[in-house]
Design a protein around this motif. Sequence first.
Motif, mmCIF file in Angstrom:
data_model
loop_
_atom_site.group_PDB
_atom_site.id
_atom_site.type_symbol
_atom_site.label_atom_id
_atom_site.label_comp_id
_atom_site.label_asym_id
_atom_site.label_seq_id
_atom_site.Cartn_x
_atom_site.Cartn_y
_atom_site.Cartn_z
ATOM 1 N N ASP A 60 27.067 50.756 15.956
ATOM 2 C CA ASP A 60 27.593 51.556 17.074
ATOM 3 C C ASP A 60 26.577 52.650 17.387
ATOM 4 N N VAL A 61 25.995 52.552 18.573
ATOM 5 C CA VAL A 61 24.870 53.432 18.889
ATOM 6 C C VAL A 61 25.277 54.893 18.765
ATOM 7 N N GLU A 62 26.534 55.173 19.063
ATOM 8 C CA GLU A 62 26.903 56.593 19.026
ATOM 9 C C GLU A 62 26.923 57.115 17.592
ATOM 10 N N ARG A 63 27.020 56.231 16.636
ATOM 11 C CA ARG A 63 27.035 56.767 15.249
ATOM 12 C C ARG A 63 25.629 56.709 14.651
ATOM 13 N N ILE A 64 24.690 56.071 15.394
ATOM 14 C CA ILE A 64 23.298 56.091 14.865
ATOM 15 C C ILE A 64 22.591 57.224 15.593
ATOM 16 N N ASP A 65 22.825 58.458 15.142
ATOM 17 C CA ASP A 65 22.174 59.555 15.884
ATOM 18 C C ASP A 65 21.586 60.548 14.883
ATOM 19 N N LEU A 66 20.811 60.010 13.934
ATOM 20 C CA LEU A 66 20.265 60.904 12.905
ATOM 21 C C LEU A 66 19.117 61.737 13.469
ATOM 22 N N MET A 67 18.457 61.181 14.516
ATOM 23 C CA MET A 67 17.226 61.845 14.980
ATOM 24 C C MET A 67 17.623 63.027 15.868
ATOM 25 N N LYS A 68 18.294 63.976 15.268
ATOM 26 C CA LYS A 68 18.581 65.156 16.115
ATOM 27 C C LYS A 68 18.336 66.394 15.265
ATOM 28 N N TRP A 69 18.471 67.585 15.845
ATOM 29 C CA TRP A 69 18.027 68.812 15.144
ATOM 30 C C TRP A 69 18.725 68.998 13.808
ATOM 31 N N ALA A 110 12.982 81.937 18.295
ATOM 32 C CA ALA A 110 14.220 82.075 19.064
ATOM 33 C C ALA A 110 14.258 80.979 20.136
ATOM 34 N N ALA A 111 13.109 80.803 20.826
ATOM 35 C CA ALA A 111 13.077 79.799 21.903
ATOM 36 C C ALA A 111 13.387 78.424 21.294
ATOM 37 N N GLY A 112 12.761 78.147 20.161
ATOM 38 C CA GLY A 112 12.953 76.831 19.512
ATOM 39 C C GLY A 112 14.419 76.597 19.252
ATOM 40 N N ARG A 113 15.121 77.640 18.763
ATOM 41 C CA ARG A 113 16.527 77.430 18.375
ATOM 42 C C ARG A 113 17.337 77.033 19.599
ATOM 43 N N GLU A 114 16.929 77.557 20.732
ATOM 44 C CA GLU A 114 17.735 77.220 21.918
ATOM 45 C C GLU A 114 17.406 75.801 22.397
ATOM 46 N N ILE A 115 16.102 75.479 22.481
ATOM 47 C CA ILE A 115 15.710 74.233 23.159
ATOM 48 C C ILE A 115 16.162 73.018 22.357
ATOM 49 N N ARG A 116 16.227 73.154 21.029
ATOM 50 C CA ARG A 116 16.475 71.902 20.262
ATOM 51 C C ARG A 116 17.867 71.375 20.530
ATOM 52 N N ARG A 117 18.699 72.199 21.123
ATOM 53 C CA ARG A 117 20.039 71.694 21.420
ATOM 54 C C ARG A 117 19.948 70.504 22.365
ATOM 55 N N LEU A 118 18.797 70.423 23.092
ATOM 56 C CA LEU A 118 18.676 69.327 24.070
ATOM 57 C C LEU A 118 18.625 67.974 23.357
ATOM 58 N N GLN A 119 18.150 67.938 22.104
ATOM 59 C CA GLN A 119 17.889 66.640 21.465
ATOM 60 C C GLN A 119 19.185 66.149 20.827
ATOM 61 N N THR A 120 19.948 65.310 21.523
ATOM 62 C CA THR A 120 21.278 64.974 20.993
ATOM 63 C C THR A 120 21.195 63.805 20.004
ATOM 64 N N GLY A 121 20.102 63.075 19.959
ATOM 65 C CA GLY A 121 20.052 61.943 19.029
ATOM 66 C C GLY A 121 20.635 60.693 19.668
ATOM 67 N N GLN A 122 21.305 60.834 20.818
ATOM 68 C CA GLN A 122 21.889 59.642 21.462
ATOM 69 C C GLN A 122 20.817 59.001 22.342
ATOM 70 N N LEU A 123 20.454 57.791 22.032
ATOM 71 C CA LEU A 123 19.404 57.113 22.831
ATOM 72 C C LEU A 123 19.825 57.011 24.291
ATOM 73 N N GLN A 124 21.077 56.712 24.464
ATOM 74 C CA GLN A 124 21.497 56.441 25.849
ATOM 75 C C GLN A 124 21.421 57.708 26.685
ATOM 76 N N ALA A 125 21.627 58.833 26.030
ATOM 77 C CA ALA A 125 21.521 60.079 26.807
ATOM 78 C C ALA A 125 20.096 60.181 27.355
ATOM 79 N N TYR A 126 19.121 59.889 26.490
ATOM 80 C CA TYR A 126 17.725 59.986 26.959
ATOM 81 C C TYR A 126 17.501 58.984 28.085
ATOM 82 N N GLY A 127 17.995 57.768 27.908
ATOM 83 C CA GLY A 127 17.811 56.733 28.959
ATOM 84 C C GLY A 127 18.357 57.246 30.273
ATOM 85 N N LEU A 128 19.536 57.817 30.169
ATOM 86 C CA LEU A 128 20.189 58.314 31.398
ATOM 87 C C LEU A 128 19.295 59.362 32.055
#
Lengths: 101, 165, 366, 634, 526
Positions: free
Chosen positions: A92-101, D599-617
Motif C-alpha cells: 500500500d503506497v500510502e504506508r510506504i512513506d519512510l523517505m520523509k523528514w 530555522a529555514a530547514g525546519r520549515e521547508i522539510r514539511r514539504l517532503q511528505t514521503g508520498q510518491l503520488q503527492a510528488y507525481g501530482l
Amino acid sequence: MAVGLEHFLILSAVLFSIGLYGALAKRNAVVILMCIEIMLNAVNIAMVAFSRYGHLLTGQVFAIFIMVVAAAEVVVGLALVIAIYRSRETVDVERIDLMKW
Amino acid sequence: METGIAISFWILAAVMVASALAVVWLRDIFRAALFLVLCFFSVAGVFVILGADFLAAAQVLIYVGAIAVLIIFAIMLTRETQRGSPSGRFRFIAFLVGLLFLVTVTLVVVSTDWHAITEIPAEPTTSSLAQALFSGESGFVLPFEIAAVLLLAAIIGAIVLVRER
Amino acid sequence: MLKTEPIMINFGPQHPSTHGVFRMRVTFDGEVIVDLEPIFGYLHRGIEKLCESKTYTQIIPYTDRLDYLASMSNNFAYVMAVEKLAGIEIPERAQYLRVIVAELQRIASHLIAVGGFLNDLGAFFTPFMYMFREREKILDLFEMVCGQRLTYNYMRIGGVSHDIPPEFLPALKRFVDEMPGYIDEYDQLLAENEIVLARSKGVGVLPADLAINASASGPVLRGSGVRWDIRRADPYSIYDRFEFEIPVGKMGDTYDRYWVRIQEMRQSVRIVRQAMAELPQGEVRAKVPATLRPPQGEVYARIESPRGELGFYLVGDDSPHPYRFKVRAPSLINLTLLRDLCIGWKLADAIAILGSIDIVLAEVDR
Amino acid sequence: MPEVALAIFLLPIFSFVVISLIIRPFLNKRPQLSWYVTIASIGASLILSLWMLVEVIKAPGHVLPMPDYQWLVIGDTSIHLGVMADSLAAVMLIVVTVVSLVVQIYSRGYMHGDPGYCRYFAFMSLFTGSMLGLVLADNLLFLFVFWELVGLCSYLLIGFWFHRPEAARAATKAFIVTRIGDFGFLAAILFLYAKTGTFDIGELQHLALVGAIGGTALTWAAIGIFSGAVGKSAQFPLHTWLPDAMEGPTPVSALIHAATMVAAGVFLVARLFPMIASSYEAIMTVAIIGGFTAIFAATMGMVMNDFKRILAYSTISQLGYMMLGLGVVGVGVARGAVALEVGLALGVAVGIFHLFNHAFFKALLFFGAGSASHATGTFDIREMGGLRKAMPWTFATFLIGSLSIVGIWPLAGFWGKEQILSQAWHYAPILFYLAMITVFMTAFYMFRLLFLAFGGEYRGGAHVSLRESPAVMIVPMVLLAILSVVSGWLPISEFLGGESHSFFGALASPMAWASLLLAALGILLAYAIYSKKWISAESMRRRFAPLYTIVSRKYWFDELYENVFVVRILVDGIFALFHWFDDHIVDGMVNGIAGGTIAAGREIRRLQTGQLQAYGLAIFIGILAIIAFFMIFG
Amino acid sequence: MGVLEQFQHWLLGYWPSWAAYLVPAIVAFLVLSSFILLVVMAFIYIERRGVGRFQVRLGPNRAGPLGILQPVADAIKVLVKEDIIPSRGDRRIHWLAPIIAFMPALAIFAVIPFGPRAIFTDINIGILYIIAISSLGVIGVFMAGWASGNKYSLVSALRTVAQLISYEIPLMLSIAGVLIISGSLSMVSIVEAQSIPFILLQPLGFLIFFVAATAELNRTPFDLLEAESEIVAGYHTEYSGMKFSLFYLAEYTHAFAISAIVATLFLSGWKGPFLPPALWLMIKVFLVFIVLFWARSTLPRLRVDQLMGFAWKGLFPLALLNLFITAAEAIIWPGFPWQLLILNLLIAALLIVLWSGLFRVAGERVSFHRYGRGIAKGMALTFRHLFRRPITVQYPEQRLTPAPRFRGNLLVWDEERCNGCRACARACPVSIIDIETKKGDKGLIVETLEIDFGRCLFCGLCVEACPVAALFMSRDYEQASYFRESLVVKKEQFIAAEKRPSAYAYPDLEAEMPPQTLLAPPKEKG
C-alpha cells in the motif's frame, strides 16, 4: 468519416489521462505500475501515429525504444515492489512513506 | 478499405478505453491485470491499422508475453491481504488533473494543423525498420546498444533486489 | 522480514506413487523437505495374533499374505522355523525345489521393485511394462508348480506341497536362458540414461554406518557398500552349495540400490541354473504327523528375502498352535530410514527414494 | 682615526660577547674573569676616548671627518652609517667611559658572591658599548638601534634580581614607559625620513635650518624626538619609572640612572638642537617641561624616606635643569635674540656642561647610598643615623657630593647651574623663578637626607655591626669626589662653544649670590628640622598636611597611570569595546547565519511528505501550469 | 498470393468490400479448424496406440475397428461428464481460461503454409506472429491456476509458467538461426529458401528447437505439469467435463502446431519429390509427432530445478552460440553452400560435448558427459520393441488356459464321495466350511454344506486334507457378484454347479488337463 491523425492523438491522450489518474490515485503499487504501462502505451500509439501520418520511420524506432525502456522499468519496479512486500508485508503506497523528514 | 479501417479503429478504441478504465476501476487486481492484457492487445490492433505490423507483433510479444506475465507474477507474489486496489487520498485531485490534462491536450491537438499525409504507406515495415535501426550513419545503432546495456542493468538490478539472502 | 512458514502436505494413503496404503506427512520449506513422518498401519490385519489360534499348517497361507510380492520366501522362512523348532529333516529334492522357487521369487520381486522405482521417476510405465512381461513368465512357472500366481501356499512343513510337473523344467530352462538377455536390455534402457542418473545419482545417500545402526538389510544395506547377505553370512538350507557373488553399491544412493537389485537378479539366475543342474530325484515331503505338536521352546529362523532379512520367531508349547508367532519384517525396518534419507531433498526425490527402498505395506503393517 | 671610533664602542660589546658566550657557559666556576674582561675593555675604550678627545681638540671646528659604511640596501634606498666625532661626542665619551669604569670597579665589591656575577658584568659591558655607540652614531636609525639597546640593558639590569617580584615589575614598568616615549621618537624618525628621504643627522640639521621641512611638520618631528628624550630621561609625564627603577643593584642605578642612560635624552636634544630650536613651539615645550619637571621632582624628593628614591627624584630634577638650560637658550635663538650659530653652540654647551658635572657627583651620591645600605642592610633612612662615626670615608665623600649638587661655589655643581640660571633669566623669567625655588628645595632634601642618614644616633636593629665598606668601594668614591670638585673647572663649556667664565668672576653676578643664599637657607632649614630638631618634622607635616599627602602620594601619578590609563581606559574601555564588537558583531554574524538556515530547514522539510503520488501530482500540476501559460501568452 | 486472397479478389467484383473479405475468411477459418480437429483426433489415437505398442501391449482397440473411434469415445465421455466449477475460485476466469489456453494453438495455423499457395494469410512477419501468439498460452495457464482457487493448482500454475517462459527464449533464439539463413520472416519464403532442409544446415538449432518445443508442450522429460508423483494433476485439477477436454485438445493442437512449425522450419515444409505438397507436410508432421511420443514413452521426468537449470544453463547458451556461429557463417559464406552441412554437424557435436561437460549432478559428472548416448540407447531399445508382438490378449474373446494345478476360486464338491468326515472344515485356516451331517444308513449324510467364499483364501488345504478326494479346486477364475451373501455357496449350488475340477493335490489328473498357455512356451527341442 476517415480516420485522421487527430483521432489517434486524442485516443492516446484519453489513454494517457486514464493511466495518469490510475497512477496517482491507486494505493496498490502493482496497479500503479500497470497504469504507468498504460501511459507508456498511449505514448507509443502517438509515436506510431506520427510515423504513419508523417511517412517517417523514426516514430516506430522510438516506439521500439519506448518498449525497451518500459520493459526495463517494469522489471525493476516489480523487483522493488516485491522487495518492499518482503520486508514490510505491504504494497500500500500510502504506508510506504519512510523517505520523509 | 477506408470504412474497414474506420470501423476497426472505433471498435479497438472503444475496447482499449473500456479496458483501461477497467484496470483503473476494478477492485480485484487479477481481473485488472487481464483487462490490461486486453488493452495491450487492442493497442497491437491499432498498430496494425497504422501499418506498423512488426511493431504490432513486437507489442504482443513484449507486452503480453513478458510484461503482463511479470505483472501477474508480481500480483501472485505480493498477494494483497486487504481486497484489491482501493484508491488513495488523492482520488479527486488526480481525477481533476487527468481531466485537465485531457482537455488541454485535446485543445492543442485540435488547434494545430498537422499537415498529415493521409495515403497509406504500402510496403511492410520489417526490412525498412531494420534498415533504420542498423544502417551505418543515419541508423540508431548506438541507441540500440545503449538500450541493450540498459536492459542488462535492469535485469541484474532486479535479480539482486529480489534474491533472498 | 516476511517469514515463509513451512507448508505441510499430506501424501495420503491413496496417493498413486506410494506403494500401497502408506501415508507421508511431509513438511516443506519452499521446495526443500524439512521433515517427513511416515504413517502406516492402514493394512494391519493382526496376523501375528490371528496365527496364535491356528495350527502350524494353517499358518502357511497367512505367511503368503505377509509380503505378497515374495510369498515363496515367506513360506520358506516360516517352514524352516517350524522344522527347526520341531527338528524335522527335509528331503534333498525339497531343498533344491525350495531354493529354485525362492530365487525365482527374488527375481520377480526385484522386477516389481525396479519397475515401480522407474515409474516413480516418471518413465511413464514403459520399463514397468517390460519388467512385468518377465514377471509374468515367472508367475506362469509358479502357477505350473503350485496352482496360484500370487499367494502360492506351496511349501509345507517338512518339504513342498507338490513335486514339479514334467513341463516345468523345460519352461524354466528357457526362462533361465533368456533372462540375462532381458536384464541387459534393462541396462541398455536405463543404466546410462542421463535423466535417470540425474534423478538418482547422489540422491538420498545412506551412509554405511547409519544403515548398520538402523539395522537395515537387503539391497538397501548392500547399496551402502556393506557386504551382508544372509545366504552367505548365515547360510541356511543348501545355499552353501552354490557359488554366487553378493553385489554391493559404492555410494549408497538411490542409483546404487537400483544397480544392486539388477545385479542380484543376475546372481539369482545363476543359482537357479546351478540348482536345476543338481536337482536330485526323490521324495518332496518328509513324514510329518498331521497335527504337529512341536516341543516347548523358541526358535528364530531367518532367510534373505528380496527386501532383506526376513525372520520368524516361534514359541512352541507342545500344542498344535504356536504360543507366539512373530515376524521380523525387513520393509518396516528399512522404512525407518526414509526420514533421514529424505530431509534436504525435494518432493520428487522423496518419491524416488521411497521407490528405491522398495517396501511392501502388507509386510510393514502385518 | 675611524677605526678608533669604531673600536671605542665595539670593545665593550666584544667583552659582552666574550663573557656571555665563553665565560658564562664554560668558565662559570671562576666568575672574576668576567670582571677583568669588562674592566680591560672599558679601560681601553677610556684611553681611546681620551685619544679621540685630543684629536677633536686639535681638529678645526672640533669635528673629525669620518667615513661612513653601507649598512642596508633595501630596493633603491641604501642606508649608510658612520661615526660623528665632534666635541659633543668626545665629551660624552669621556663621561660615559669614566663613570662606567668607576662603577665596574665599585661593582666588584658590591656584587661579590652574587650568583649572577658574570651575567651582571656581561650586561654592564653591553650597556656601556651601546651607550658609546649611541653617542657616536651619525645616523638617526643607527642611533635609534643603540637607543633601544640601552633601554634593553636598563630593563635587564633593573630586573637583575628577577626572582624578586618588585624588581621584575619595576623592570617591565621602566621598559614600557620608555617604550611610549620611543614610539614618538620612532614616529618622528620615520616622518622625517618620509619627508627628507635620509636618516643622516648632518643632512637633516642642514635641511631643518634651510627650512626645507615645513613648519608644522618640523614642530611635530621635534616634539616626537623630544618625547623620546622625555621617556628616556624620565621627564614630567613619563617620570614614574625612575623611582621604581631603584630596585636594581646600586652600581646599576649609579651608572644608568644617574650618569649615562638618563642623560641620553638630554644628549639627544643636544645632538639635534639646531633642528629642534628652529621650531619655536618645540623648544618652548622643552623649556617648560624641563623647568616644571625640576620643581615637580624636587617637591617629591623632600618627603621620601628611601635613600635611593630621594636620589632618583634629585636626578629627575637635575635633568629637568639640563632640559631647561637647552630650552631657554633655544627659545632665545628661536626668538632671534641670539645669533643662530652662536646660540646653537651656546645651548648645547650649557646643557651638556651641567650633564658632565652631574654625572660625577650623582654617581658618587649613589655610591654613598650603596655603601650605607651595604653596612646597614637597608635603604630606609629612618632606620639609619649616626653613620658618621662608623663610616667616616663614606660620610666625607657623601658630604662633598651633597655640597656639589646643591651648587656651593667652588664645587662642580655651582658652575653648571649658574650658567643655566643666567640663561633662564635672560630668556624665560618665569622659569627662572621656578628654578630658584628648586635650588632651595634641592638643598633642603639633600641635607635632610644627610642629617637623617649620617647625623644623630643609629636607629636600626641592634644586632647589625656597622663597619666601613671595603677599600674596593671606598677608592672609587674618593676618585669621584675629586672629580666632583675638579670637573667644574675644566674648560668644557668653551670646548663645546659656550661662554667662558673666570674662576672668581662668577661670584660677581648677583645671580650667583641669590642662588647661594637660597641654598644656605635650604641647608639651614634641614639642619633645624633634622639635626637640631628645633622644629619637629611632625608639626611641619601637620601644618602642611594636605600639601604633604599630595606630594607623598607622588601626585597619584602612579595610580593615574595604572588604574586610569591601563585599567579603566584601555582594559575597560577600548579592549572591552573590542571584546563586545568581536562577541556581538563578528560572532553574531556567523551564528546568525547558521541559526537562520536551521530555522529555514525546519520549515521547508514539511514539504517532503514521503508520498510518491503527492510528488507525481505536484509534477503534473506544474506541467499543466506551463502548458496553460504558453497557451495563453502564445 | 494465397488461394484465399485470389478467392477474395474474385469475390470483390460481386459483393460489397467488407463482405468480400469477411465471408471467405470465416469459411476458410471453419474449414481449417475442422481439419485441425480431425488431425488432432488422429494424433490422439496414434499416440495411444503407439505408446501401447512401445510398451509391448495392444493399446485401445475396443472402440471401432482397431480402436479408431477411441478419441471420439473419449470426447463423448468428457462431454457427458459433469462440469464442476470450484466455489472459492473466480467463476468467470475459470470459464475463460481454457478458451485462452486453446486460442493461441489454433491461431498459429493462420500462417502455416500447407502448400506453395495454400496458406491462410501470408503476412510477412509470419514467424514473429507465431512466437508472439505462442507466448500467449502463458496467460491461459495463469488464469486456470488462479481461478481454480486451490493452493496446489496455483503453485503448479506458477511452476508451469516459469517452465514455459524459460524455454521460450531458447525456442526464439534457435528460430533466429533459421531466419538468418532464410533472410525473411514470412513462412512461405522460409520454406522456399530451404533447398537443403535446414535440419542439415542447422543441426544444433533443430535440436535446441525440438527440445525447447517439447518443454513448451509439457511432454516427456519436461512434463512436470501432470507429474503424478508431484502435485496431482497440475493447474487443471479443478477442471472436468468440457473445459477439461478443451485443455486436452489445446495440448494436442499445440503439439500439432509445433510439429507443423518444425516441419516448415527445418524439414522444408511442403517440398517433396512427387507427392502433393500438403501430403508431404502432413507426413513430416506425423513423423515429428511420432518422435514426440516416442520420447515420451522412454524418458523419465526431470526434477523441477534440474529442468530450469537445463533451460538456463544448457539450452540458452547453446542457442546463443548457435546464433553467433550462424551469423558468422552468414557473413563468411553468404550463399550457405551445402558443404556447410558437414561443418555444422561437427560444430554441433563439439558444442554438445563441451557444454554437457559443464554439467554436474550431485557426485561425479554423470549426465550428458557421454553426450546423451544413454538416452539414444534407451530410445533405440523402445524402437526395437515396436516390432515385438504385444503380450496382452483380448481378454473376453481370447482366454488363457490356467495351469492344470490352478486353484480357481470355487470348490468342486463330489457329493457321493463325501463322507461328512469334516476333515476339510478342520483343515481350513479361516474355518469357512460348515457341514451338518445326519446319520444315514451307510454313514453320515451331508445335510447342509455352506462355504463362505467371501473369506476363502483358496489355499487348497481343505482339498489336501480330504481323505476321500471328494473336494477339488475349480479351474475358473471369474466368480464375482454384487452382494456378499451370494458368495456363500450352499450344497445345492455345489451339486448344480458345472464341475471343472483342477488337478490340485491330485497329480494324476494333471495329464488330461488342457496345457497351460505359457507366455514363453519352452522351445520344442527340449
